[in-house]
Scaffold this motif. Sequence first.
Motif, PDB file in Angstrom:
ATOM      1  N   GLU A  66      10.579   7.193  11.351  1.00 45.90           N
ATOM      2  CA  GLU A  66       9.898   7.610  10.303  1.00 45.90           C
ATOM      3  C   GLU A  66       8.697   6.610   9.603  1.00 45.90           C
ATOM      4  O   GLU A  66       9.317   5.391   9.436  1.00 45.90           O
ATOM      5  CB  GLU A  66      10.959   7.759   9.181  1.00 45.90           C
ATOM      6  N   MET A  67       7.802   7.177   9.504  1.00 47.12           N
ATOM      7  CA  MET A  67       6.674   6.232   8.695  1.00 47.12           C
ATOM      8  C   MET A  67       6.562   6.408   7.252  1.00 47.12           C
ATOM      9  O   MET A  67       6.765   7.463   6.642  1.00 47.12           O
ATOM     10  CB  MET A  67       5.266   6.795   9.089  1.00 47.12           C
ATOM     11  N   ALA A  68       6.750   5.184   6.594  1.00 47.34           N
ATOM     12  CA  ALA A  68       7.138   5.197   5.085  1.00 47.34           C
ATOM     13  C   ALA A  68       5.415   5.223   4.581  1.00 47.34           C
ATOM     14  O   ALA A  68       4.427   4.982   5.181  1.00 47.34           O
ATOM     15  CB  ALA A  68       7.588   3.916   4.838  1.00 47.34           C
ATOM     16  N   ASP A  69       5.455   5.421   3.205  1.00 49.06           N
ATOM     17  CA  ASP A  69       3.936   5.519   2.707  1.00 49.06           C
ATOM     18  C   ASP A  69       3.549   4.000   2.738  1.00 49.06           C
ATOM     19  O   ASP A  69       4.256   3.305   2.996  1.00 49.06           O
ATOM     20  CB  ASP A  69       4.311   5.717   1.070  1.00 49.06           C
ATOM     21  N   ALA A  70       2.187   3.929   2.780  1.00 47.20           N
ATOM     22  CA  ALA A  70       1.431   2.679   2.880  1.00 47.20           C
ATOM     23  C   ALA A  70       1.912   1.999   1.717  1.00 47.20           C
ATOM     24  O   ALA A  70       2.189   2.381   0.516  1.00 47.20           O
ATOM     25  CB  ALA A  70       0.119   2.942   2.847  1.00 47.20           C
ATOM     26  N   SER A  71       2.149   0.620   1.702  1.00 50.27           N
ATOM     27  CA  SER A  71       2.554  -0.352   0.696  1.00 50.27           C
ATOM     28  C   SER A  71       1.619  -1.473   0.469  1.00 50.27           C
ATOM     29  O   SER A  71       0.614  -1.868   1.395  1.00 50.27           O
ATOM     30  CB  SER A  71       3.749  -0.677   0.827  1.00 50.27           C
ATOM     31  N   ARG A  82       2.156  -1.069   6.649  1.00 51.94           N
ATOM     32  CA  ARG A  82       3.051  -0.213   6.764  1.00 51.94           C
ATOM     33  C   ARG A  82       4.380  -0.127   7.247  1.00 51.94           C
ATOM     34  O   ARG A  82       4.597  -1.315   7.986  1.00 51.94           O
ATOM     35  CB  ARG A  82       2.260   0.863   7.885  1.00 51.94           C
ATOM     36  N   THR A  83       5.380   0.312   6.847  1.00 50.89           N
ATOM     37  CA  THR A  83       6.707   0.224   7.205  1.00 50.89           C
ATOM     38  C   THR A  83       7.256   1.306   8.112  1.00 50.89           C
ATOM     39  O   THR A  83       6.994   2.480   7.529  1.00 50.89           O
ATOM     40  CB  THR A  83       7.522   0.072   5.928  1.00 50.89           C
ATOM     41  N   VAL A  84       7.842   1.029   9.101  1.00 47.98           N
ATOM     42  CA  VAL A  84       8.169   2.118   9.960  1.00 47.98           C
ATOM     43  C   VAL A  84       9.771   2.002  10.150  1.00 47.98           C
ATOM     44  O   VAL A  84      10.245   0.810  10.513  1.00 47.98           O
ATOM     45  CB  VAL A  84       7.592   2.220  11.339  1.00 47.98           C
TER      46      VAL A  84
END
Length: 89
Positions: free
Chosen positions: A84-89, A60-62
């Motif tokens: 901000e939590m980005a979508d799972a990658s 996860r990218t935050v």
Amino acid sequence: MSNLNVKFVAADREVWEGEASRLIARTTEGEIGILPGHQPLLSVLIEGDVVVVPTSGERRTVQIDGGFLSVDKNVVTVVAQHVEMADAS
């Protein structure tokens, strides 16, 4: 093997909390990787991405606008004004 208990906190809410195998962040001193058993640490974070790998394995990218990182006894807390939590990658 132990895991990290990671918590991302914004000024107005808790964004995410969970078990993770590692975390990578950018501090004012450079990039740092946190694994279970890391020494206690308090550091200033710069604006950018923090990468957390939950024990489920989904990276996860935050995105943060700077802030603070605290590590103590496998508990990692990231505090920033905006998170901000980005979508799972």
